[in-house]
Design an enzyme around this catalytic site. Structure first.
Site: not given
Length: 258
Positions: A13-15, A18-20, A139, A152
């Site tokens: 997800t969220g790919s 960034g990191i994803g 995180s 967060y």
């Protein structure tokens, strides 16, 4: 090292960046078919094109019930997944006293309920395959909070606990669940924030980020998305077969406690 991941299917997800994106590219480099997720179809398609033929779009908002339903359908239409990486998320900026209920709920849905709902939707396909991997990207703020983003901090801490709870629930199904707590990672969000904060003072966003690294990370630099992605890719493999219910810190020495 042969990670023996070729032929598997993963949803990250969220790919789209960034990191994803780095995780998806790292898995694709190992021969994994990767489902690229994001809310913006154009960005998702761009990421798929960059990764190549092993990348396929899975557009949908993981913070929304209907978005999860669309993503799960895409995954099941492709035969289910072997790997789920819950990576989608974003930082915040507020105080506990002033933040609205809606903001708390939005982050809860994005960081916690997305992982819960995707597990409910995709674990059965993992069971049918006889095994599975779930990795949650939390995180360092889950255990070492930054003062300016309490929502967060709280929701990432909850995601870490969810990882441990889900690991216990799924271990008998041969599904391994683990959590990764990165420190400072040079994502597009960090660069955007640094540019905004230095716009009126000369625009030295790189210098600003170096000061952040000097203050928080003993290694004195940010981690690249590829560096943290390599750790995720390893955890997806059978080389990490005895890792269950753990939380790993990839933080350049940032965590100050044992």
């Amino acid at each position: 090292m042969d990670l023996k991941l070729a032929g598997k299917t993963a949803l990250i997800t969220g790919s789209s960046d960034g990191i994803g994106f780095a995780i998806a590219k790292g898995l694709a480099d190992e021969g994994v078919r990767v489902l690229i997720n994001g809310r913006n179809q154009k960005n998702v398609e761009k990421a798929c094109k960059e990764i190549g033929e092993l990348a396929h779009p899975a557009v949908g908002d993981v913070a929304a019930v209907d978005g999860i339903a669309a993503i799960v359908k895409t995954c099941l239409d492709m035969g289910g997944v072997d790997i789920l990486v819950n990576n989608a998320g974003t930082g915040s900026n507020e105080t506990v006293m002033e933040a609205t209920d809606d903001k708390w709920q939005d982050y809860w849905d994005l960081h916690v309920m997305a992982a819960v709902r995707l597990a409910r939707g995709l674990v059965p396909s993992m069971e049918a395959k006889g095994a599975g991997i779930i990795l949650n990207n939390a995180s360092i703020c889950a255990v070492q909070p930054l003062w300016y983003e309490p929502i967060y901090n709280v929701t990432k801490s909850a995601l870490m606990m969810l990882s441990r709870s889900l690991a216990t629930e799924l271990v008998d199904k041969n599904i391994r669940v683990n959590c990764v707590n990165p420190g400072l990672v040079l994502t597009p969000d960090w660069i955007k924030t640094a540019r905004e904060l230095t716009r009126d003072t000369g625009g030295d966003w790189e210098g600003y980020l170096q000061k952040v690294a000097d203050e928080h990370a003993p290694i004195k630099r940010f981690c690249s998305p590829d560096e943290v992605a390599d750790f995720f890719v390893f955890l997806c493999s059978d080389r990490a077969s005895y890792s269950i219910g753990a939380t790993y810190f990839v933080d350049g020495g940032m965590k100050k406690t044992v």
